[in-house]
Design an enzyme around this catalytic site. Structure first.
Site, PDB file in Angstrom:
ATOM      1  NE  ARG A   1      -4.369  -1.330   0.018  1.00  0.00           N
ATOM      2  CZ  ARG A   1      -4.584  -2.278  -0.978  1.00  0.00           C
ATOM      3  NH1 ARG A   1      -3.551  -2.729  -1.706  1.00  0.00           N
ATOM      4  NH2 ARG A   1      -5.781  -2.842  -0.899  1.00  0.00           N
TER       5      ARG A   1
ATOM      6  CG  HIS B   1      -3.865  -1.036  -6.987  1.00  0.00           C
ATOM      7  ND1 HIS B   1      -4.110  -0.264  -5.631  1.00  0.00           N
ATOM      8  CD2 HIS B   1      -3.985  -2.241  -6.604  1.00  0.00           C
ATOM      9  CE1 HIS B   1      -4.647  -1.123  -4.996  1.00  0.00           C
ATOM     10  NE2 HIS B   1      -4.226  -2.267  -5.297  1.00  0.00           N
TER      11      HIS B   1
HETATM   12  P1  NDP Z   1      -2.227 -10.814   5.678  1.00  0.00           P
HETATM   13  O1  NDP Z   1      -3.172  -9.893   6.626  1.00  0.00           O
HETATM   14  O2  NDP Z   1      -2.244 -12.249   5.374  1.00  0.00           O
HETATM   15  O3  NDP Z   1      -0.586 -10.485   6.211  1.00  0.00           O
HETATM   16  C1  NDP Z   1      -0.105  -9.056   6.654  1.00  0.00           C
HETATM   17  C2  NDP Z   1       1.277  -9.477   7.058  1.00  0.00           C
HETATM   18  O4  NDP Z   1       1.681  -8.301   7.706  1.00  0.00           O
HETATM   19  C3  NDP Z   1       1.364 -10.524   8.318  1.00  0.00           C
HETATM   20  O5  NDP Z   1       2.659 -11.344   8.238  1.00  0.00           O
HETATM   21  C4  NDP Z   1       1.437  -9.503   9.440  1.00  0.00           C
HETATM   22  O6  NDP Z   1       2.050  -9.956  10.771  1.00  0.00           O
HETATM   23  C5  NDP Z   1       2.288  -8.359   8.855  1.00  0.00           C
HETATM   24  N1  NDP Z   1       1.971  -7.089   9.529  1.00  0.00           N
HETATM   25  C6  NDP Z   1       0.947  -6.318   9.894  1.00  0.00           C
HETATM   26  N2  NDP Z   1       1.264  -5.090  10.665  1.00  0.00           N
HETATM   27  C7  NDP Z   1       2.510  -5.336  10.893  1.00  0.00           C
HETATM   28  C8  NDP Z   1       3.470  -4.581  11.957  1.00  0.00           C
HETATM   29  N3  NDP Z   1       3.002  -3.490  12.247  1.00  0.00           N
HETATM   30  N4  NDP Z   1       4.626  -4.751  11.682  1.00  0.00           N
HETATM   31  C9  NDP Z   1       5.467  -5.987  11.080  1.00  0.00           C
HETATM   32  N5  NDP Z   1       4.668  -6.846  10.250  1.00  0.00           N
HETATM   33  C10 NDP Z   1       3.310  -6.662  10.285  1.00  0.00           C
HETATM   34  O7  NDP Z   1      -2.081  -9.807   4.410  1.00  0.00           O
HETATM   35  P2  NDP Z   1      -2.021 -10.545   2.805  1.00  0.00           P
HETATM   36  O8  NDP Z   1      -0.730 -11.046   2.737  1.00  0.00           O
HETATM   37  O9  NDP Z   1      -3.250 -11.101   2.315  1.00  0.00           O
HETATM   38  O10 NDP Z   1      -2.099  -9.136   1.920  1.00  0.00           O
HETATM   39  C11 NDP Z   1      -0.995  -7.992   2.465  1.00  0.00           C
HETATM   40  C12 NDP Z   1      -1.425  -6.618   1.798  1.00  0.00           C
HETATM   41  O11 NDP Z   1      -1.053  -6.775   0.256  1.00  0.00           O
HETATM   42  C13 NDP Z   1      -2.703  -6.368   1.772  1.00  0.00           C
HETATM   43  O12 NDP Z   1      -3.031  -5.656   3.126  1.00  0.00           O
HETATM   44  C14 NDP Z   1      -2.835  -5.220   0.833  1.00  0.00           C
HETATM   45  O13 NDP Z   1      -2.575  -3.824   1.380  1.00  0.00           O
HETATM   46  C15 NDP Z   1      -1.815  -5.691  -0.229  1.00  0.00           C
HETATM   47  N6  NDP Z   1      -2.568  -6.080  -1.600  1.00  0.00           N
HETATM   48  C16 NDP Z   1      -1.890  -5.571  -2.671  1.00  0.00           C
HETATM   49  C17 NDP Z   1      -2.449  -5.880  -4.106  1.00  0.00           C
HETATM   50  C18 NDP Z   1      -2.180  -5.299  -5.483  1.00  0.00           C
HETATM   51  O14 NDP Z   1      -2.587  -5.416  -6.185  1.00  0.00           O
HETATM   52  N7  NDP Z   1      -1.227  -4.413  -5.226  1.00  0.00           N
HETATM   53  C19 NDP Z   1      -3.561  -6.848  -4.058  1.00  0.00           C
HETATM   54  C20 NDP Z   1      -3.726  -7.536  -2.907  1.00  0.00           C
HETATM   55  C21 NDP Z   1      -3.247  -7.297  -1.678  1.00  0.00           C
HETATM   56  P3  NDP Z   1       1.724 -11.223  11.625  1.00  0.00           P
HETATM   57  O15 NDP Z   1       2.036 -12.590  10.612  1.00  0.00           O
HETATM   58  O16 NDP Z   1       2.390 -11.204  12.641  1.00  0.00           O
HETATM   59  O17 NDP Z   1       0.396 -11.127  11.545  1.00  0.00           O
END
Ligand code: NDP
Length: 313
Positions: free
Chosen positions: A228, A276
């Site tokens: 993002r 995007h």
């Molecule tokens: P998930 O919720 O499965 O994973 C998020 C990861 O980020 C987890 O490992 C989580 O840690 C980590 N995380 C969250 N907050 C923190 C923090 N404060 N510090 C360190 N690590 C953190 O999300 P997805 O993998 O499904 O998707 C990730 C992102 O990809 C989406 O939120 C979206 O923004 C983006 N996206 C973009 C697309 C595009 O076309 N550009 C398409 C689809 C998604 P933990 O494992 O410990 O919870």
């Protein structure tokens, strides 16, 4: 028990694409009698299949709502909606994941192999000074080890890259050197020649790449951001690109989308803008995730992929 009413409340132009896949997946999940519709009395609705740009922004009239099933992985535009008190599930979809893996691998290999030199250098000069290094000599770090980040990390490991990853909570993932929490970020970044951002947009992740953390990377590191826009401090990135601390940034997501025509990212020689398109939810496979959650809701089982509204993802 009466058949559930499922309101498809993403933008109407998506309905023709989703309807057949949702009906098929609901039937396969044993809920073929569901009332799947784009119009319903709010007080009758059990589930909402949702996207953040939906016309439904006030959930108050949906008095018997069992869950909101988001079609997108990112939920930053829904988590702050105080009228939504029902459980909110984000999208985890094999098609979305596969697309993200392909996009990230493609852009990683572009930078790893230095493809631009020859794509842009068709000028009669035989530049054979350097052969690309092997993947095993190119450390890559994935920030965010969720559904998408872990899949990307595994794919890059499969190609031979030494992969590190960073998450909020501690993780043990085969083939990936894991770090977590604020104290783990420095270690995750310190050797990374390529960094891929797959974090959600939350108050805790905003500007996670800033002047200080960009300086923690090896000089000339490449950023790839399909996560993002707010994850990166734009001004700090521009300064780091101009000083050479960052070698290139491939950006798919931005604070403002579409990225305004006059934005400095468009013309910057060390930035690649993609609109995007890294990946998107695929109706065929995503419908199975939606149907499985409705089956669970009807069977009194816990929903999959629930969003923690306090954490924002
Ligand atoms: P998930 O919720 O499965 O994973 C998020 C990861 O980020 C987890 O490992 C989580 O840690 C980590 N995380 C969250 N907050 C923190 C923090 N404060 N510090 C360190 N690590 C953190 O999300 P997805 O993998 O499904 O998707 C990730 C992102 O990809 C989406 O939120 C979206 O923004 C983006 N996206 C973009 C697309 C595009 O076309 N550009 C398409 C689809 C998604 P933990 O494992 O410990 O919870």
């Amino acid at each position: 028990m009466s058949a559930p009413t499922i309101l498809f409340a993403a933008k109407p132009d998506r309905w023709p694409t989703y309807e057949p896949h949702l009906r098929r997946a609901l039937a396969a999940a044993g809920i073929s009698d569901a009332n799947l519709t784009t119009q319903a009395d709010p007080s009758d609705v059990d589930y909402i299949v949702y996207a953040p740009n939906s016309e439904v922004q006030d959930f108050t009239p949906y008095t018997k709502l069992k869950a909101v099933l988001n079609l997108w992985a990112g939920v930053e535009n829904v988590t702050g909606n105080a009228t939504l008190t029902a459980p909110l599930a984000r999208m985890v979809d094999t098609g979305l994941t596969d697309g993200m893996v392909e996009w990230c691998v493609g852009h990683t290999l572009r930078h790893h192999l230095g493809m631009d030199t020859h794509i842009h250098g068709q000028d009669g000069i035989w530049r054979n000074g350097s052969v690309p290094p092997l993947a095993r000599n190119r450390p890559v770090t994935v920030l965010g080890l969720g559904a998408l980040g872990e899949a990307v990390a595994q794919a890059l490991h499969g190609l031979g890259f030494p992969v590190s990853g960073w998450s909020r909570s501690p993780k043990s993932i085969a083939n990936v050197t894991t770090h977590h929490g604020e104290e783990g970020l420095q270690a995750a970044l310190s050797r990374a020649e390529i960094v891929i951002l797959l974090l959600p947009d939350t108050p805790a992740t905003e500007n996670i790449l800033n002047a200080k953390t960009l300086a923690a990377l090896p000089e000339g590191a490449v950023l790839i951001n399909p996560g993002r826009g707010p994850l990166i401090d734009d001004d700090a990135l521009l300064a780091a690109l101009d000083s050479g601390q960052i070698g290139h940034a491939t950006l798919d997501v931005f604070r403002q989308e579409p990225l305004p025509e006059a934005h400095p990212f468009w013309a910057h020689p060390k930035i690649t803008v993609t609109p995007h398109i890294a990946s998107e939810t695929r109706p065929e496979t995503a419908s199975e995730t939606v149907a499985e959650n409705i089956r669970r809701g009807e069977a009194g089982e816990p929903f999959l992929h629930l969003v923690d509204r306090n954490l924002g993802y």
